[in-house]
Design a protein around this motif. Structure first.
Motif, mmCIF file in Angstrom:
data_model
loop_
_atom_site.group_PDB
_atom_site.id
_atom_site.type_symbol
_atom_site.label_atom_id
_atom_site.label_comp_id
_atom_site.label_asym_id
_atom_site.label_seq_id
_atom_site.Cartn_x
_atom_site.Cartn_y
_atom_site.Cartn_z
ATOM 1 N N PRO A 1 38.344 30.523 36.430
ATOM 2 C CA PRO A 1 38.086 31.571 37.423
ATOM 3 C C PRO A 1 37.891 32.962 36.812
ATOM 4 O O PRO A 1 36.997 33.704 37.234
ATOM 5 C CB PRO A 1 39.346 31.531 38.303
ATOM 6 N N GLU B 1 42.146 32.087 43.396
ATOM 7 C CA GLU B 1 41.407 31.036 42.684
ATOM 8 C C GLU B 1 42.290 30.358 41.638
ATOM 9 O O GLU B 1 42.255 29.136 41.479
ATOM 10 C CB GLU B 1 40.155 31.632 42.037
ATOM 11 N N GLU C 1 43.568 26.466 41.498
ATOM 12 C CA GLU C 1 43.318 25.557 40.358
ATOM 13 C C GLU C 1 44.605 24.892 39.900
ATOM 14 O O GLU C 1 44.654 23.697 39.660
ATOM 15 C CB GLU C 1 42.742 26.334 39.167
#
Ligand SMILES: Cc1cc2nc3c(=O)[nH]c(=O)nc-3n(C[C@H](O)[C@H](O)[C@H](O)COP(=O)(O)O)c2cc1C
Length: 225
Positions: free
Chosen positions: A179, A66, A70
């Motif tokens: 996250p 994650e 990003e």
């Protein structure tokens, strides 16, 4: 308690930030011992502001994916705390010095932006470490809490070193907090200040050949009497 026989002085003489790890988790009883002992750190008025989240295994892999997603999406960093200082003067020189030491050890040319970015991205892959710790605190504490978290993290680092466990502290782990905040269920009034990847060093990895220097005692300390 685990058998340990290394002095703090010996740890400091040989320590460096480790940015490549073996795929070997730290046994849970050792983790528990380290984090139990770290509870003894001092803090301002014994407020004990540090809340640590240690992520391992499948959850760590999920968080890595994650975070890397990003960062690669190109969105600007959005840290929970003010962490956007532009280093000046001699600080900037030292910042360049540490980057050059790392990229030099990895055989990455200064002009090779792409490889530098890939190397940078490894921050959010936790440098392949089996564990990552995220240091969080109530946002309102600001500077005073940050002092306590720094003391906590370095104490943790020494406890790890005593057991042959290496780490890299990482401001980078506070840059894209979304996250981790979601995974840990962090309350709105809490923030991630920074993090640390840790585990057993891959001794042969080029990144772990990087060494930084230090200014001399006469620049750093003045004994006044
Ligand atoms: C608060 C803090 C944040 C850091 N953030 C990062 C980071 O995001 N990424 C990284 O690779 N190293 C990071 N470092 C490691 C420093 O770059 C490193 O400590 C410094 O260059 C001195 O090198 P040495 O630790 O190998 O002696 C951080 C260190 C500290 C104390």
């Amino acid at each position: 308690m685990a058998q340990t026989a290394i002095s703090v002085s010996a740890v400091l003489k040989k320590r460096f930030s480790v940015r490549a790890f073996r795929n070997e988790p730290v046994p849970p009883p050792v983790l528990e011992e380290i984090f139990t002992l770290a509870q003894q750190v001092p803090s301002n008025c014994n407020v004990q502001p540090c809340r640590v989240y240690v992520v391992s295994g499948a959850k760590k892999d999920q968080l890595r994916d994650e975070l890397v997603g990003e960062v690669m999406s190109g969105k600007p960093a959005y840290p929970d705390f003010e962490w956007d200082v532009r280093f000046q003067g001699e600080h900037r020189e030292r910042q360049f010095g540490s980057a050059n030491a790392l990229y030099g050890a990895m055989g990455i040319e200064r002009a090779d932006k792409q490889r530098r970015q890939i190397a940078m991205l490894r921050n959010w892959g936790f440098f392949d470490a089996p564990h990552a710790a995220f240091f969080t605190m109530s946002k309102y504490l600001k500077l005073i809490g940050a002092v306590d978290l720094g003391i906590y993290a370095q104490t943790l680092s020494l406890l790890m070193a005593e057991r042959g466990i290496s780490n890299c502290m990482q401001g980078a782990l506070g840059m894209f907090p979304g996250p981790a905040r979601r995974m840990f269920g962090l309350a709105e009034d809490a923030g991630i200040l920074f993090g640390m990847s840790f585990g057993y060093a891959d001794e042969e990895a080029p990144a772990n050949k990087a060494r930084t220097d230090r200014v001399g005692l006469d620049s750093a300390v003045r004994f006044v009497s």
